[in-house]
Design a protein around this motif. Structure first.
Motif, PDB file in Angstrom:
ATOM      1  N   GLU A   3     -11.606 -10.410  13.416  1.00 57.66           N
ATOM      2  CA  GLU A   3     -12.057 -10.500  14.796  1.00 57.66           C
ATOM      3  C   GLU A   3     -12.838 -11.791  15.001  1.00 57.66           C
ATOM      4  N   ARG A  36     -23.760 -11.402  29.458  1.00 52.41           N
ATOM      5  CA  ARG A  36     -22.387 -11.097  29.079  1.00 52.41           C
ATOM      6  C   ARG A  36     -22.354  -9.981  28.033  1.00 52.41           C
ATOM      7  N   LEU A  37     -21.275  -9.233  28.004  1.00 51.70           N
ATOM      8  CA  LEU A  37     -21.096  -8.120  27.073  1.00 51.70           C
ATOM      9  C   LEU A  37     -20.070  -8.485  26.011  1.00 51.70           C
ATOM     10  N   TYR A  38     -20.225  -7.945  24.815  1.00 47.07           N
ATOM     11  CA  TYR A  38     -19.273  -8.208  23.737  1.00 47.07           C
ATOM     12  C   TYR A  38     -17.871  -7.725  24.099  1.00 47.07           C
ATOM     13  N   ALA A  39     -17.804  -6.664  24.877  1.00 45.63           N
ATOM     14  CA  ALA A  39     -16.493  -6.121  25.267  1.00 45.63           C
ATOM     15  C   ALA A  39     -15.887  -6.862  26.448  1.00 45.63           C
ATOM     16  N   GLY A  40     -16.604  -7.831  26.994  1.00 47.06           N
ATOM     17  CA  GLY A  40     -16.136  -8.590  28.139  1.00 47.06           C
ATOM     18  C   GLY A  40     -16.887  -8.212  29.406  1.00 47.06           C
ATOM     19  N   SER A  43     -23.195  -7.296  32.086  1.00 47.46           N
ATOM     20  CA  SER A  43     -23.995  -6.077  32.162  1.00 47.46           C
ATOM     21  C   SER A  43     -24.431  -5.838  33.603  1.00 47.46           C
TER      22      SER A  43
END
Length: 214
Positions: A3, A36-40, A43
């Motif tokens: 990843e 920003r969120l790790y999943a895209g 927040s």
């Protein structure tokens, strides 16, 4: 395929508001922001209180000839506020490093030298950087500069501190082996002192050899 590592930076935070809600000896600010969120995506709007502190310096005073350290003991309001939560006999007078805030136009190394003289009456002969780190980044912006200072501790001790800063500081020179035992018994229970003493135990032989070569 592994990843891909995400690297977020300041550009990945949106500051929506920043207000001072208290200003006394320290300041508290209320921030509303998105990140920003790790999943895209982003927040939701998050409100966080930020405890604003100057960057700080701590120095472990070490005498290789005595194989001893100088630690200071003084009242700490944070430890007082924690009273009774761990044990009934815990004290708000903590055994810790010489330390101070960088609240003037001074380098961390100069603050280490000045605070060592003010709080312990010790003159640093050699200053060795240990680490730099955030003290409690979940709610405070304080950034800590940690050093080990080689000193002659043969005449160090007594009561020190600046009256105008309400300082009442007792200096103790303790053999390294005894300081390590105090740490293991929980008598030294503040993060900066624990980190510095652990570093000293890991690096003492190498440090002494480097100092002899200079």
């Amino acid at each position: 395929m592994a990843e891909q590592e995400l690297q977020f930076g300041l550009e990945d935070v949106q500051l929506l508001s920043d207000d001072s809600v208290y200003k006394g000896f320290f300041e508290i600010r209320s921030l509303t922001l998105k990140h920003r969120l790790y999943a895209g995506g982003w927040s939701q709007a998050i409100r966080r209180e930020l405890f604003v502190r100057h960057d700080a310096v701590g120095v472990l005073l070490y005498d290789p000839a005595l194989d001893a350290v100088a630690l200071v003991q003084q009242f700490r309001v944070g430890a007082y506020g924690h009273q009774g939560k761990q044990s009934a006999d815990e004290s708000p007078w903590l055994l810790e490093l010489v330390a101070g805030l960088i609240d003037k136009d001074e380098s961390p190394a100069l603050v280490a030298q000045r605070e060592s003289q003010e709080e312990a009456g010790a003159v640093i002969q050699e200053l060795v950087p240990i680490h730099q780190y955030f003290s409690s980044p979940g709610g405070s912006c304080e950034f800590f500069h940690l050093y080990c200072g080689r000193c002659d501790l043969s005449a160090v001790g007594g009561i020190h501190g600046l009256a105008e800063e309400a300082e009442d500081i007792r200096v103790q020179v303790i053999p390294v082996a005894e300081a390590w035992q105090k740490l293991q018994r929980g008598e030294i229970n503040n993060a900066h002192s624990i980190i510095a003493l652990q570093w000293l135990m890991m690096n003492k032989n190498q440090l002494w050899q480097q100092l002899q070569e200079k």
